[in-house]
Design a protein around this motif. Structure first.
Motif, PDB file in Angstrom:
ATOM      1  N   THR A  97       0.760  -1.212   0.105  1.00 41.97           N
ATOM      2  CA  THR A  97       0.118  -0.028  -0.262  1.00 41.97           C
ATOM      3  C   THR A  97       0.800   1.235  -0.213  1.00 41.97           C
ATOM      4  O   THR A  97       1.824   1.362   0.815  1.00 41.97           O
ATOM      5  N   CYS A  98       0.655   2.074  -0.880  1.00 46.38           N
ATOM      6  CA  CYS A  98       1.443   3.246  -1.153  1.00 46.38           C
ATOM      7  C   CYS A  98       0.886   4.542  -0.532  1.00 46.38           C
ATOM      8  O   CYS A  98      -0.494   4.462  -0.535  1.00 46.38           O
ATOM      9  N   PRO A  99       1.568   5.572  -0.205  1.00 47.29           N
ATOM     10  CA  PRO A  99       0.858   6.610   0.324  1.00 47.29           C
ATOM     11  C   PRO A  99       0.337   7.792  -0.564  1.00 47.29           C
ATOM     12  O   PRO A  99       0.335   8.940  -0.552  1.00 47.29           O
ATOM     13  N   GLY A 100       0.434   7.319  -2.043  1.00 47.82           N
ATOM     14  CA  GLY A 100      -0.359   8.096  -3.176  1.00 47.82           C
ATOM     15  C   GLY A 100      -0.471   7.389  -4.246  1.00 47.82           C
ATOM     16  O   GLY A 100       0.019   6.339  -4.437  1.00 47.82           O
ATOM     17  N   PHE A 101      -0.977   8.059  -5.277  1.00 54.66           N
ATOM     18  CA  PHE A 101      -1.371   7.500  -6.773  1.00 54.66           C
ATOM     19  C   PHE A 101      -0.302   7.635  -7.726  1.00 54.66           C
ATOM     20  O   PHE A 101      -0.016   6.576  -8.505  1.00 54.66           O
ATOM     21  N   TYR A 102       0.431   8.476  -7.710  1.00 64.52           N
ATOM     22  CA  TYR A 102       1.259   8.889  -8.704  1.00 64.52           C
ATOM     23  C   TYR A 102       2.746   8.604  -8.294  1.00 64.52           C
ATOM     24  O   TYR A 102       3.063   7.354  -8.486  1.00 64.52           O
ATOM     25  N   GLY A 103       3.295   9.379  -7.829  1.00 60.60           N
ATOM     26  CA  GLY A 103       5.001   9.203  -7.484  1.00 60.60           C
ATOM     27  C   GLY A 103       5.166   8.091  -6.610  1.00 60.60           C
ATOM     28  O   GLY A 103       6.092   7.269  -7.084  1.00 60.60           O
ATOM     29  N   PRO A 104       4.345   7.919  -5.461  1.00 64.94           N
ATOM     30  CA  PRO A 104       4.790   6.754  -4.758  1.00 64.94           C
ATOM     31  C   PRO A 104       4.579   5.239  -5.529  1.00 64.94           C
ATOM     32  O   PRO A 104       5.010   4.363  -4.904  1.00 64.94           O
ATOM     33  N   GLN A 105       3.813   5.333  -6.597  1.00 65.83           N
ATOM     34  CA  GLN A 105       3.523   3.887  -7.267  1.00 65.83           C
ATOM     35  C   GLN A 105       4.401   4.140  -8.708  1.00 65.83           C
ATOM     36  O   GLN A 105       4.040   3.313  -9.472  1.00 65.83           O
ATOM     37  N   GLY A 106       5.270   4.846  -8.583  1.00 62.90           N
ATOM     38  CA  GLY A 106       6.417   5.073  -9.934  1.00 62.90           C
ATOM     39  C   GLY A 106       5.819   5.538 -11.090  1.00 62.90           C
ATOM     40  O   GLY A 106       6.480   5.670 -12.095  1.00 62.90           O
ATOM     41  N   ARG A 107       4.765   6.409 -11.065  1.00 64.06           N
ATOM     42  CA  ARG A 107       4.201   7.096 -12.055  1.00 64.06           C
ATOM     43  C   ARG A 107       4.918   8.663 -12.116  1.00 64.06           C
ATOM     44  O   ARG A 107       5.078   9.034 -11.161  1.00 64.06           O
ATOM     45  N   VAL A 108       5.179   8.808 -13.287  1.00 66.26           N
ATOM     46  CA  VAL A 108       5.906  10.171 -13.613  1.00 66.26           C
ATOM     47  C   VAL A 108       5.079  10.925 -14.198  1.00 66.26           C
ATOM     48  O   VAL A 108       4.427  10.577 -15.701  1.00 66.26           O
ATOM     49  N   PHE A 153       0.540  -2.948  -6.250  1.00 66.72           N
ATOM     50  CA  PHE A 153       0.899  -1.537  -5.495  1.00 66.72           C
ATOM     51  C   PHE A 153      -0.456  -0.935  -5.628  1.00 66.72           C
ATOM     52  O   PHE A 153      -0.965  -0.910  -6.736  1.00 66.72           O
ATOM     53  N   GLU A 154      -1.136  -0.294  -4.438  1.00 70.11           N
ATOM     54  CA  GLU A 154      -2.117   0.494  -4.540  1.00 70.11           C
ATOM     55  C   GLU A 154      -2.216   1.500  -3.380  1.00 70.11           C
ATOM     56  O   GLU A 154      -0.998   1.515  -2.568  1.00 70.11           O
ATOM     57  N   MET A 155      -3.147   2.142  -3.153  1.00 72.29           N
ATOM     58  CA  MET A 155      -3.131   3.181  -2.166  1.00 72.29           C
ATOM     59  C   MET A 155      -4.470   3.098  -1.188  1.00 72.29           C
ATOM     60  O   MET A 155      -4.363   4.067  -0.272  1.00 72.29           O
ATOM     61  N   GLU A 156      -5.283   2.378  -1.264  1.00 67.52           N
ATOM     62  CA  GLU A 156      -6.464   2.496  -0.515  1.00 67.52           C
ATOM     63  C   GLU A 156      -6.312   1.706   0.761  1.00 67.52           C
ATOM     64  O   GLU A 156      -6.950   1.842   1.773  1.00 67.52           O
ATOM     65  N   THR A 157      -5.741   0.466   0.906  1.00 71.69           N
ATOM     66  CA  THR A 157      -5.647  -0.641   1.866  1.00 71.69           C
ATOM     67  C   THR A 157      -5.228   0.130   3.000  1.00 71.69           C
ATOM     68  O   THR A 157      -5.696  -0.121   4.254  1.00 71.69           O
TER      69      THR A 157
END
Length: 96
Positions: free
Chosen positions: A2-13, A40-44
């Motif tokens: 579980t990541c603390p955000g949708f873009y950068g924390p999941q490797g999106r640029v 990798f997600e951010m809701e859990t």
């Protein structure tokens, strides 16, 4: 994971670079015994955190519809989610 955000924390640029560009690769290579990180997600984290604060038991299920590391994406994400729900319900019913 579980990541603390949708873009950068999941490797999106998008426009800004990310502070740790190798993090997703490092986590993908990580294993604990036979267990590996496959999602990798951010809701859990929010669901589990709120559940703990409110005294609830929580469960998160994830249908994996994209492999951004390999750049592979499901052609039918809806079918993957439906399969996950059906599998969970049939397993859950068998135990109760």
């Amino acid at each position: 994971m579980t990541c603390p955000g949708f873009y950068g924390p999941q490797g999106r640029v998008l426009r800004l670079g990310i502070s740790n560009p190798n993090l997703i690769d490092r986590l993908t290579d990580f294993s604990f015994g036979q267990h590996r990180i496959t999602n990798f997600e951010m809701e859990t984290s929010a669901i589990y955190g709120l559940g703990k604060l409110l005294g609830h038991h929580c469960l998160a299920l994830n249908a994996i519809v994209a492999n951004r590391v390999k750049k592979e994406f499901s052609k039918d994400g809806k079918a993957a989610v439906e399969s996950l729900v059906k599998t969970f319900l049939s397993t859950f019913v068998q135990h109760f």
